[in-house]
Design an enzyme around this catalytic site. Structure first.
Site, mmCIF file in Angstrom:
data_model
loop_
_atom_site.group_PDB
_atom_site.id
_atom_site.type_symbol
_atom_site.label_atom_id
_atom_site.label_comp_id
_atom_site.label_asym_id
_atom_site.label_seq_id
_atom_site.Cartn_x
_atom_site.Cartn_y
_atom_site.Cartn_z
ATOM 1 N N GLY B 283 -6.081 64.741 29.195
ATOM 2 C CA GLY B 283 -7.454 64.418 29.404
ATOM 3 C C GLY B 283 -7.051 65.553 31.196
ATOM 4 N N GLU B 284 -8.016 64.409 31.540
ATOM 5 C CA GLU B 284 -8.192 65.935 32.771
ATOM 6 C C GLU B 284 -9.664 67.240 32.295
ATOM 7 O OE1 GLU B 284 -5.153 67.701 34.135
ATOM 8 O OE2 GLU B 284 -3.824 65.788 34.403
ATOM 9 N N GLY B 285 -9.685 66.572 31.228
ATOM 10 C CA GLY B 285 -10.738 67.757 31.176
ATOM 11 C C GLY B 285 -9.865 69.486 30.712
#
Lengths: 316, 316
Positions: B283-285
């Site tokens: 995640g987190e981009g």
């Protein structure tokens, strides 16, 4: 590879602020890179793209969709910054060097004689060897040479067996008739030179730019500079090293799998899993140049992230 | 998309110094980008990564391998530059902004009540909407929120049917018992809210950071800023838009396919082919940030390469 640096990188990786394994293949790339550079927390500051160009005697047989003069024209395009690899090298923050090798003296038609004499092949290997900047910390070798997918197919066929049809593809875009000619030329070359040792195969069926790529990859190994392999031609050049000395490509990873038909088979033969699969089939080092930012990203994560302790983040 | 710019980019692409189609998917990405920016020869000068964080009521059920306080700890890590996405944004030359959204007020447990009221969801959407810099020319939206793979699984299950088991995965790394709990929580949420309209599903089963991602993606559409979608949670957020208004994600491409079990299914449901498959599940981009240099490379090739005429290179 440096086992102490590898252990240090593995220990660091396991403490970074992310769930175990959650950066997937980036984690193994970072650790692999660290082991070759001999540093547990490496940086990539000076990536290099070296592009070699050569001309091929077999172009007289009609193996390419483009005329042989395109090789020298594309070298001028590289020098003026107009080719795909110029954009991709800049995108990756890499310095690019261009090495045309005796373009006015094509190799011999390998269906009749060895493409290069031993001395000619050594001279071409040395161009590649000398092209590697000792300060580089990530290397891509690329090529330009009208006719060189035929040369690469013949090398792969000679090294790995099978028939010419298994290794020949459409290159820059030959039609069915052109493909047939490529198969015949490849088969004739392998019939004449196929039984030789790997580096003799390189001389007999390769080209000056193909030999230079092999020289660059070998020199990078001496300098502990990790290499990203490009497409079919680059991997055929690299395969001669691996076949001569198993493990010779341990400092290399495969940047991409190209749309050239036999590239997946060459990658399997040298035991490399490509990073990208985006349908490129251009050469020049383009697929490897495209992958450079991925390797940089892996190293940035390994070396730049905070540990759980540094960041005050709770573990599981 | 701007059809005139698209036609201009296609015409330009066909004249660049390379065999037709030899840059593979890079060519379509360049043309797609040009059509959204309304320029036949665009540049990417100001990429942006916006990371949203929120807390989830369902964490009390034991759906995550990490405690809920990790959300706020990771926000501090983002602010200090220590997370993976910080390295990946820098690697891509992107500006990064961080948007924690009411972390001290988790959403409601969606097995009992809607996660957010309509007003709360609109406020979160607006955080995402306002986070997009109007000067950006490429956007990644990322997230942090312990528990949010459960929220994303429930959204996907509600939007696309099937059973909870089809959509639930191990997230940051739950064991078999944790996976069972996630399934039960997801099934209970879908039983309570599954029949609602897509944006009500976002409010009822989503989280503040999930809604903010949807808001950012929608705002980018208004500003004609192309978006690279990240992993499972980002795609679940995006899917609510696509389900509400088919075609709402035409300005988006999928940066990667993650190791989260149901991400491939969500990508299929929204009709996106990922650029990368490197086993990330953070995640987190992060996956989208990793893909940013690929999109930049595509645009650099389209806009920076010379044509055959400019370079004096012979065609076929």
């Amino acid at each position: 590879p440096d086992l102490e640096a590898k252990a240090g990188a593995e220990a660091r990786n396991s403490q970074l602020t992310k769930p175990d394994g959650s950066l997937g293949r980036l984690e193994e790339i970072g650790i692999w890179y660290a082991s070759w550079r001999g540093e547990a927390r490496p940086r990539i500051a000076q990536p290099q793209v070296a592009v070699f160009a050569g001309n091929h005697g077999v172009t007289a047989r009609g193996v390419s969709a483009f005329p042989a003069e395109v090789t020298v024209q594309m070298v001028a395009n590289f020098e003026h910054g107009g080719a795909a690899i110029n954009q991709l090298a800049r995108n990756a923050g890499a310095i690019m060097s261009i090495h045309p090798i005796e373009l006015d003296r094509p190799t011999a038609d390998f269906t009749i004689a060895p493409a290069m004499s031993e001395a000619e092949c050594v001279a071409a290997l040395k161009v590649g060897w000398d092209a590697v900047d000792q300060q580089s910390d990530l290397l891509v070798v690329g090529e330009m040479g009208i006719g060189n997918t035929t040369s690469a197919a013949a090398i792969a066929n000679a090294l790995f067996g099978g028939t010419a049809a298994d290794w020949v593809g459409r290159g820059t875009g030959v039609d069915d008739a052109g493909l047939k000619i490529k198969e015949e030329v490849c088969a004739a070359g392998v019939a004449l030179h196929g039984g030789k040792a790997p580096l003799e195969i390189l001389a007999s069926l390769g080209g000056r730019e193909v030999a230079a790529m092999a020289g660059g990859i070998a020199r990078a190994r001496m300098l502990r500079i990790p290499v990203i392999l490009d497409g079919f031609i680059c991997c055929a050049a690299a395969a001669t090293l691996e076949k001569a000395v198993p493990g010779a490509l341990d400092h290399c990873l495969a940047g991409h799998v190209s749309a050239e038909a036999a590239h997946p088979a060459v990658l399997r033969a040298i035991g490399k899993e490509p990073l990208l699969s985006m349908g490129l089939r251009l050469g020049e080092g383009s697929g490897a140049g495209l992958a450079m930012p991925l390797v940089k990203a892996a190293v940035e994560c390994l070396s730049g992230m905070a540990t759980f302790a540094e960041a005050g983040v709770s573990g599981k």
